[in-house]
Design a protein around this motif. Structure first.
Motif, PDB file in Angstrom:
ATOM      1  N   THR A 294       0.836  -1.200   0.000  1.00 33.77           N
ATOM      2  CA  THR A 294       0.000   0.000   0.000  1.00 33.77           C
ATOM      3  C   THR A 294       0.872   1.251   0.000  1.00 33.77           C
ATOM      4  O   THR A 294       1.862   1.329   0.734  1.00 33.77           O
ATOM      5  CB  THR A 294      -0.923   0.024   1.233  1.00 33.77           C
ATOM      6  N   THR A 295       0.508   2.200  -0.810  1.00 36.41           N
ATOM      7  CA  THR A 295       1.187   3.489  -0.804  1.00 36.41           C
ATOM      8  C   THR A 295       0.656   4.343   0.341  1.00 36.41           C
ATOM      9  O   THR A 295      -0.551   4.477   0.515  1.00 36.41           O
ATOM     10  CB  THR A 295       0.971   4.233  -2.129  1.00 36.41           C
ATOM     11  N   VAL A 296       1.561   4.903   1.119  1.00 39.46           N
ATOM     12  CA  VAL A 296       1.190   5.808   2.208  1.00 39.46           C
ATOM     13  C   VAL A 296       1.633   7.210   1.799  1.00 39.46           C
ATOM     14  O   VAL A 296       2.815   7.446   1.538  1.00 39.46           O
ATOM     15  CB  VAL A 296       1.846   5.409   3.539  1.00 39.46           C
ATOM     16  N   HIS A 297       0.673   8.117   1.732  1.00 41.61           N
ATOM     17  CA  HIS A 297       0.938   9.490   1.290  1.00 41.61           C
ATOM     18  C   HIS A 297       0.814  10.427   2.483  1.00 41.61           C
ATOM     19  O   HIS A 297      -0.150  10.361   3.248  1.00 41.61           O
ATOM     20  CB  HIS A 297      -0.074   9.889   0.211  1.00 41.61           C
ATOM     21  N   TYR A 298       1.795  11.329   2.626  1.00 42.24           N
ATOM     22  CA  TYR A 298       1.843  12.231   3.775  1.00 42.24           C
ATOM     23  C   TYR A 298       1.638  13.676   3.335  1.00 42.24           C
ATOM     24  O   TYR A 298       2.247  14.133   2.365  1.00 42.24           O
ATOM     25  CB  TYR A 298       3.196  12.112   4.491  1.00 42.24           C
TER      26      TYR A 298
END
Length: 556
Positions: A294-298
């Motif tokens: 999963t891509t985690v975007h901040y």
């Protein structure tokens, strides 16, 4: 390994007027005993109030609703007005117009590091702004503002310039191929001082059209929010993307410290930065990949170390819309701030009580008694109880909003991850486990009034650096009044309280909570604007903070 992997940056920003900032070109002062009841967020104006006087009275002075939401202004020094006029085209500014306490610090000059009997060759603010390669920003900002012929045009211009300043600061911190200026890329302080310079121009701008104090206040807030990244939040949609929102803080405790013998110079605490703000700049718009792919975007933004801006909705208007139903609803919301020592504290309990320590504007809404130091009671005392705007649920009793909120961060995973195991320890690090940079503690401390009608206090104290804890933490008594969350009564606790209250009122089951970082104000020089020790502490704290945030992203 817990090192944050290489990151991808986002470019571009939402257009002015989007829901991320909540600024609208309208204003209404709150009247004593009344609440703001707008359907859309608005900013309060700026007025002349004696905020600092509230700190010294023998008996605490209860601030009015107007004082609680208003940034205090006072006459500018001749020196500051000369600096402001130097940024702007001739005739564009008026030295008689007032400025904020924070802007008054733009005149501060450190002693010369090589010879403390002499002043440095420029103000500390200029050393920061020029040291980051932003030296021409304020003059360009003033040129653009002074060219505007209406409030609407000016507001559009300052919002756009504020967002550009934020993006430039983010780009500089995240640069991998060198930066302009002689300050290291990781330095968070230039953004703070550049923003203050621009705001001093707005406060002393004398346009050709009529501009009321209230309208000026709306415009200043519009720029300030934009330059904090509050208009730049852009969480992507999709089931395969986790959106994590992170807040940091401005530098604080800027007055005092060691001084030299040079006349007119300031104490060396003016050099302070904030690792939470540095982390916000370092992580904004980046991504990591969780173990399951999963891509985690901040996304990130910064908060002021002042109470009135919180009362005007700075945090709530940024976070609240992203907790509402929609494709861009966040999956986790983390507030960060700096504490002390060589350890991180994961704060479990957040108290509604606030305001007994002054912010950067020298204003405290709930000062203790001047002679005895006794705390005020929060019951029937809105200066001591965090107030929430009606647009975010309001509440006007001692139990509404509630006295306590709790963290839902993945505490166990954050402790057992052993973050910091590959982060170099900075000079003077005192954490006893030398296999990590800093310790990570679960802080379940709090203080409370068993009866909301009495100033008798009790305290529950427990900190754990292992999980499961030796003792299961005990929550605050149901009918108690908060005296202090684990994070104290200052604005770190306030950010934690407001963030988790928004989560609860939105009915979300997501990670939300507060991380206190170690203290990075460690220098081996007395008056240099930066040095290797200070930079090592900032870099180490930011690196381990990002690892802790990544753990939250993985478990969101």
């Amino acid at each position: 390994m817990n090192r944050v992997p290489s990151v991808t940056k986002r470019h571009g920003a939402p257009p002015p007027g989007d829901r991320a900032s909540g600024i609208r070109p309208v204003f209404r002062h709150a009247q004593p005993g009344a609440r703001l009841r707008q359907s859309a967020p608005v900013a309060a104006g700026l007025a002349l109030v004696l905020g600092s006087a509230l700190l010294v009275a023998c008996s605490p002075v209860v601030p009015t609703p107007e004082q609680r939401i208003t940034t205090a202004l006072s006459p500018a020094s001749d020196e500051l007005s000369t600096i402001v006029a130097g940024f702007a085209p001739e005739g564009c500014t008026d030295a008689s117009l007032p400025v904020t306490v924070e802007e008054q610090r733009l005149t501060a000059v450190l002693p010369n590091e090589a010879d403390p009997s002499q002043p440095a060759d420029r103000t500390f603010a200029r050393a920061m702004v020029e040291g980051a390669g932003f030296g021409e920003f304020t003059a360009a900002f003033a040129d653009a503002v002074c060219a505007q012929g209406s409030l609407a045009d000016a507001q559009t211009a300052v919002e756009g310039l504020g967002t550009l300043l934020w993006q430039d600061a983010v780009d500089r911190v995240q640069a991998t191929d060198g930066v302009t200026g002689d300050l290291p890329a990781s330095d968070d302080r230039p953004l703070y001082w550049a923003r203050l310079e621009a705001m001093s121009v707005l406060h002393q701008w004398s346009p050709d059209f009529e501009l009321s104090t209230q309208e000026r206040g709306v415009m200043v807030d519009a720029f300030d929010r934009a330059a904090r990244g509050m208009r730049d939040v852009d969480l992507p949609a999709g089931d395969q993307v986790v959106g994590v929102l992170v807040s940091g803080f401005d530098p604080f405790t800027l007055d005092g410290g060691a001084t030299g013998s040079a006349a007119g110079t300031t104490g060396n605490q003016i050099r302070h930065g904030n690792p939470s703000g540095a982390t916000a700049l370092a992580i904004d718009g980046t991504t990591t990949t969780a173990p399951d792919g999963t891509t985690v975007h901040y996304e990130a933004y910064t908060l002021p170390v002042n109470y009135p801006e919180f009362e005007r909705g700075y945090l709530d208007d940024t976070v609240g819309p992203l907790m509402e139903a929609g494709d861009d609803r966040l999956d986790a919301s983390i507030t960060l701030s700096q504490a002390g020592g060589s350890q991180f504290a994961l704060e479990q309990w957040n108290g509604r009580y606030h305001g007994d320590v002054a912010g950067n504007d020298n204003f405290a809404p709930c000062p203790p008694a001047g002679l005895t130091g006794a705390p005020q009671l929060a019951k029937d005392n809105p200066g001591c109880n965090t107030q929430v705007l009606e647009r975010w649920g309001g509440g006007d009793t001692v139990a509404d909003p509630p006295q306590w909120t709790a963290s839902t961060l993945p505490i166990e995973q954050m402790i057992v991850a052993r973050t910091g195991s590959d982060v170099p320890r900075p000079p003077g690090d005192t954490w006893e486990d030398e296999s990590v940079a800093f310790g990570v503690l679960w802080n379940t401390n709090y203080r409370y009034f068993p009866s909301c009608d009495s100033n008798e206090e009790k305290e529950t104290s427990q900190r754990e650096d292992a999980y499961p804890p030796a003792l299961e933490p005990t929550p605050p008594p149901e009918d108690s009044c908060a005296r202090s969350g684990g994070g104290g009564t200052y604005l770190s606790n306030e950010s934690a309280y407001r963030n988790t209250l928004l989560r609860d009122r939105a009915g979300l089951d997501i990670p939300a909570g507060h991380i206190h970082t170690p203290d990075m104000q460690n220098f081996h020089t007395e008056f240099a604007v930066t040095d290797a020790t200070f930079e090592a502490w900032r870099d180490a704290i930011v690196a381990q903070t990002r690892e802790l945030i990544a753990v939250v992203g993985t478990h969101s």
